[in-house]
Design a protein around this motif. Sequence first.
Motif, mmCIF file in Angstrom:
data_model
loop_
_atom_site.group_PDB
_atom_site.id
_atom_site.type_symbol
_atom_site.label_atom_id
_atom_site.label_comp_id
_atom_site.label_asym_id
_atom_site.label_seq_id
_atom_site.Cartn_x
_atom_site.Cartn_y
_atom_site.Cartn_z
ATOM 1 N N MET A 104 1.238 -1.183 -0.181
ATOM 2 C CA MET A 104 0.124 -0.336 -0.038
ATOM 3 C C MET A 104 1.108 1.359 0.646
ATOM 4 N N TYR A 105 0.718 2.315 -1.361
ATOM 5 C CA TYR A 105 0.940 3.698 -1.105
ATOM 6 C C TYR A 105 0.636 4.137 -1.187
ATOM 7 N N LEU A 106 1.652 5.959 -0.520
ATOM 8 C CA LEU A 106 0.614 7.101 0.549
ATOM 9 C C LEU A 106 1.165 7.875 -0.863
ATOM 10 N N TYR A 107 0.151 8.781 -1.568
ATOM 11 C CA TYR A 107 0.702 9.039 -2.792
ATOM 12 C C TYR A 107 0.028 10.979 -2.057
ATOM 13 N N CYS A 108 1.389 11.952 -2.238
ATOM 14 C CA CYS A 108 0.979 13.392 -2.417
ATOM 15 C C CYS A 108 0.966 14.071 -3.258
ATOM 16 N N ASP A 109 1.387 15.221 -3.099
ATOM 17 C CA ASP A 109 1.551 15.621 -4.086
ATOM 18 C C ASP A 109 2.290 17.359 -3.627
ATOM 19 N N ALA A 110 3.888 17.685 -3.919
ATOM 20 C CA ALA A 110 4.533 18.754 -3.547
ATOM 21 C C ALA A 110 3.320 20.084 -3.459
ATOM 22 N N GLY A 111 4.106 20.307 -1.806
ATOM 23 C CA GLY A 111 3.465 21.624 -1.853
ATOM 24 C C GLY A 111 2.788 21.416 -0.687
ATOM 25 N N ASP A 112 1.425 20.101 -1.373
ATOM 26 C CA ASP A 112 0.235 20.411 0.434
ATOM 27 C C ASP A 112 0.044 20.369 1.761
ATOM 28 N N TRP A 113 -0.564 19.889 1.866
ATOM 29 C CA TRP A 113 -0.909 19.543 3.618
ATOM 30 C C TRP A 113 0.641 18.294 4.336
ATOM 31 N N PHE A 114 0.531 17.203 3.604
ATOM 32 C CA PHE A 114 0.813 16.279 3.762
ATOM 33 C C PHE A 114 2.178 16.398 3.047
ATOM 34 N N TRP A 115 2.700 16.918 2.268
ATOM 35 C CA TRP A 115 3.755 17.238 2.316
ATOM 36 C C TRP A 115 4.885 18.231 2.899
ATOM 37 N N LYS A 116 3.962 18.679 3.332
ATOM 38 C CA LYS A 116 4.385 19.962 4.576
ATOM 39 C C LYS A 116 4.943 18.878 6.295
ATOM 40 N N ARG A 117 3.690 17.483 6.080
ATOM 41 C CA ARG A 117 4.096 17.067 7.187
ATOM 42 C C ARG A 117 5.457 16.308 6.664
ATOM 43 N N LEU A 118 5.579 15.036 5.261
ATOM 44 C CA LEU A 118 6.525 14.435 5.708
ATOM 45 C C LEU A 118 8.092 15.447 5.784
ATOM 46 N N CYS A 119 7.792 16.485 5.490
ATOM 47 C CA CYS A 119 8.752 17.532 5.262
ATOM 48 C C CYS A 119 9.627 17.464 7.071
ATOM 49 N N GLU A 120 8.042 17.422 7.253
ATOM 50 C CA GLU A 120 8.974 17.821 9.209
ATOM 51 C C GLU A 120 8.952 16.292 9.657
ATOM 52 N N LEU A 121 8.957 15.449 9.605
ATOM 53 C CA LEU A 121 9.390 14.157 9.685
ATOM 54 C C LEU A 121 10.864 13.416 9.187
ATOM 55 N N ASP A 122 11.144 14.575 8.797
ATOM 56 C CA ASP A 122 12.475 14.044 7.630
ATOM 57 C C ASP A 122 12.783 13.276 6.562
ATOM 58 N N ILE A 123 10.984 12.748 6.589
ATOM 59 C CA ILE A 123 11.317 11.611 5.116
ATOM 60 C C ILE A 123 11.556 11.505 4.194
ATOM 61 N N PRO A 125 14.257 14.191 1.713
ATOM 62 C CA PRO A 125 14.979 14.541 1.566
ATOM 63 C C PRO A 125 15.324 15.809 1.366
ATOM 64 N N LYS A 126 16.513 15.937 2.107
ATOM 65 C CA LYS A 126 16.901 18.324 2.422
ATOM 66 C C LYS A 126 16.295 18.934 0.964
ATOM 67 N N THR A 127 16.880 17.799 -0.632
ATOM 68 C CA THR A 127 16.536 18.741 -1.372
ATOM 69 C C THR A 127 15.668 18.928 -1.699
ATOM 70 N N ASP A 128 14.151 17.447 -1.436
ATOM 71 C CA ASP A 128 13.126 17.955 -1.545
ATOM 72 C C ASP A 128 11.492 18.552 -0.628
ATOM 73 N N ARG A 129 12.356 19.487 0.498
ATOM 74 C CA ARG A 129 11.624 19.892 1.006
ATOM 75 C C ARG A 129 11.519 21.521 0.962
ATOM 76 N N GLU A 130 12.205 22.007 -0.981
ATOM 77 C CA GLU A 130 11.892 23.098 -1.077
ATOM 78 C C GLU A 130 10.366 23.308 -1.466
ATOM 79 N N SER A 131 9.821 24.453 -0.927
ATOM 80 C CA SER A 131 8.270 24.700 -1.712
ATOM 81 C C SER A 131 8.499 24.646 -3.500
ATOM 82 N N PRO A 132 7.150 24.223 -3.678
ATOM 83 C CA PRO A 132 7.338 24.318 -5.789
ATOM 84 C C PRO A 132 6.754 26.425 -5.621
ATOM 85 N N GLN A 133 7.206 26.463 -6.526
ATOM 86 C CA GLN A 133 7.417 28.361 -7.202
ATOM 87 C C GLN A 133 6.270 28.384 -7.348
#
Length: 526
Positions: A104-123, A125-133
């Motif tokens: 089972m996989y969960l799919y989320c878009d860069a910039g959405d609420w769950f993406w921010k949670r993934l960033c906060e949990l260090d799931i 990588p740092k290169t992917d934590r920049e918000s889309p322009q």
Amino acid sequence: MHEIEDLVEETTHLVDRSSNDGLITKRDILFNLYRLEAFFDTSYTHFRVMDILVKNRFVYQIPIAKYPQLGITDEQLPTDEYGDWVYDQDQKEMGYAQSKNGEMYLYCDAGDWFWKRLCELDILPKTDRESPQRLSIPQLVKIMMLEAERQQHDDLLKQWYNLLVNAILEGDFGEDEGIPGTFTGFLRHDHLPEIRDIAMRNRLDKQKTSENEGDYLSFPALKINLLDTTSVEEAYKIRYLLELSKDIATLESAYRKDQLALETGHEKIKLIQPVIDRHLVPLNWKYLQTDHRETWLWYQDLSDDQYGGPGHRLFIQLQLDVEENTLFCKLAIQHSLILKWQEKQASLLPKDWHFHYDLSGWLSDDFSNKNKHLSSWGSWKFDLKASEKVLIGHLENLIEGLEQTDYFNFVLAAFPEKFLAQDLQRILYLLDEGEDGTGIIPKYVLFDSKITTLIAFAKWAAENNDVQQAEKIMNQIEEMAATQDVSALQKEVIIDPLLRLWHQKKTIMFPAVWHLYLVKSLREEK
């Protein structure tokens, strides 16, 4: 909107094939592409091109079993093979869950609420934590058109321009999406001039045009869109988008000329009263100065030998809508018998009118058909950019319309006997449904309001000593007030005083006739 879903899918492939990122990454483009898709009535289309979205780090595919810190329980997960949305305990949308190869996989878009949670949990990588322009809609469309041009994908090039134009014309895109509200704003915009240049050099105005509403990916017809607007501002925005045979300098020059004509054209408003006066004054109409700059009112008094009231007062009112370049003419009557019932003298205020109707509704087909002086609204053209000769022609044509109308005679012949001899319940039905269910209320239904109609029938019954019928109608008014959608204002001003007097003295007063002008006046007084 399947056509827009298809456009986004094809464009995702276009972005993936691109070897020219320019100043912005593919991830940013995909982020803005799917934001644009969300403006329209579309479904979740990511799985059409999921591999591309994951590859370019716009969508993240998270194996749920490997990240227990997410706190996603089995109860939250879908049980069917197609997947479904997953929400947390606070009902925040986390992402789309679907099984792949037994996992089972969960799919989320860069910039959405769950993406921010993934960033906060260090799931992530740092290169992917920049918000889309975020890009404005015009900036995104320009990028897509340029890329379609580079890859020689003519269909996508046309569709992106057509989508932008249709969405602007339909009002889907406005200032919040980066679309200026003025023609000058179009001229000075950061991206629209370049978009127009791309459209011009690719001759996008040579496409087959569409007249179908909601056909977002086809090129709109210039003449039809201009026909639906009378505003200089809107007309030139339409010409900017659709009249690609004209360069910007030519359009701007024509716009300045029309704007100047409009600014100086207010002097031409002064034509209206003297031209109409020349026709009405010899026919015993009197002009009444109003408080409104673009409203003119004439009235005429007629004696009443039949009902013993103070006499009838007839009105002709003209109103100019400068923005719409349209002159409206309304006919109205204060009826002598109703004035008698109200124990009033005739006034000069529209709120006290008893009957009124647009002159355009009383024009014959022979007069209206192919009449160059009439607007699409059925009223008279009055474009301040036109010459005095043209405007006088419109006014003279309006006078011809007044000469042929029989509105006043029709009402005075119909009320009271003919109108009040009709089936009351049938009249009430027509006010709701129109004739034959068309919604069109026939002219012989004289009042706009069911309550006023009921009062008139009750008063007439009482005047003719039909106490039983009057009682029956007053009971119907009371029931209607209690069970139907009657406004608080109508209840306060009309119904409550009427019923109070009826219960106290079995007397039927005739209050002000309920219509638009009365409601407007009452609200202003409040």
